[in-house]
Design an enzyme around this catalytic site. Structure first.
Site, short mmCIF file in Angstrom:
data_model
loop_
_atom_site.label_atom_id
_atom_site.label_comp_id
_atom_site.label_asym_id
_atom_site.label_seq_id
_atom_site.Cartn_x
_atom_site.Cartn_y
_atom_site.Cartn_z
N CYS A 161 0.84 -1.20 0.00
CA CYS A 161 0.00 0.00 0.00
C CYS A 161 0.88 1.25 0.00
O CYS A 161 1.53 1.56 1.00
CB CYS A 161 -0.92 -0.03 1.23
SG CYS A 161 -1.77 1.51 1.59
N CYS A 164 0.27 3.85 2.72
CA CYS A 164 0.70 3.29 4.01
C CYS A 164 2.20 3.52 4.20
O CYS A 164 2.65 3.93 5.27
CB CYS A 164 0.42 1.79 4.08
SG CYS A 164 -1.31 1.33 3.92
#
Length: 232
Positions: A161, A164
């Site tokens: 991600c 993230c």
């Protein structure tokens, strides 16, 4: 002069018509619409484009695995019927969007991509096949984790991600800076799949703040360090 104008218009119409015939169709559908379309399609070609490991951990019923990141994706995809609809999905929708575009380039005419991927599918309670093995932290352990007299901030993330990973450096820094009054914990989404499904988390990154075991604030998606600190 008029003849030239008519000739130009005629050629334009012909070219537009020819381009239209070769236009490839890719639609990104929400969970409900995707499921409905899937159900009314006879023998749908449903493709999970995640890795074999992700596929083995749980998939949509009757899905076939063709790994988008594998070198033989196109070779395997060529075995599908280009005259029939193809449904693709991945974890959150990124890889399947790329796969859908590739299928379009390969000549497939009707392609449906699942918006939000299997995470949204699971969160909506649509999952047909469930893993028999509990993956990661149990709900009981999680409840003990958030039961504290200090604020607790949980950050669900994943290595694949991008947002993230962009947040990771300052969240690690905040763990040390704010440790006296906030407990900050990062949890890997893939390693705690069962917990995410139970909590109906359908996207990443997610930040949840708790006080005395009760959720007081939640954010889905990227948030800057400055904005995050306002809630702590």
């Amino acid at each position: 002069m008029k003849l030239k104008i008519y000739t130009y218009l005629f050629i334009s119409i012909i070219l537009s018509s020819c381009q239209g015939q070769h236009t490839k169709k890719v639609e990104t559908l929400d969970v409900k619409t995707y499921a409905e379309k899937l159900n009314i399609t006879n023998n749908p070609q449903l493709i999970d484009v995640r890795t074999p490991e992700e596929y083995a951990s749980g998939k949509i019923n009757n899905a076939k695995n063709i790994n988008w990141n594998a070198n033989d994706f196109a070779t395997q995809a060529e075995k599908l019927d280009k005259s029939k609809p193809v449904f693709v999905y991945c974890k959150v929708g990124g890889r399947s969007a790329q796969a859908a575009n590739k299928l379009s380039e390969m000549g497939f005419k009707e392609i449906y991509n699942l918006d939000g991927g299997i995470m949204k599918w699971n969160a909506a309670g649509m999952q047909k096949e469930k893993s028999t093995t509990y993956i990661g932290m149990t709900d009981e352990a999680y409840q003990k984790l958030i039961a504290s007299d200090k604020k607790v901030m949980i950050n669900f993330s994943a290595v694949w991600c991008a947002p993230c990973q962009k947040m990771k450096p300052y969240i690690l820094k905040m763990q040390e800076e704010l440790k006296d009054h906030v407990t900050i914990i990062r949890l890997d989404a893939d390693e705690n799949k069962s917990l995410l499904e139970k909590m109906k988390i359908d996207g990443l990154p997610v930040v949840i703040v708790y006080e005395n075991g009760k959720e007081t604030w939640r954010n889905l998606g990227f948030i800057s360090e400055e904005d995050l600190k306002k809630h702590l």
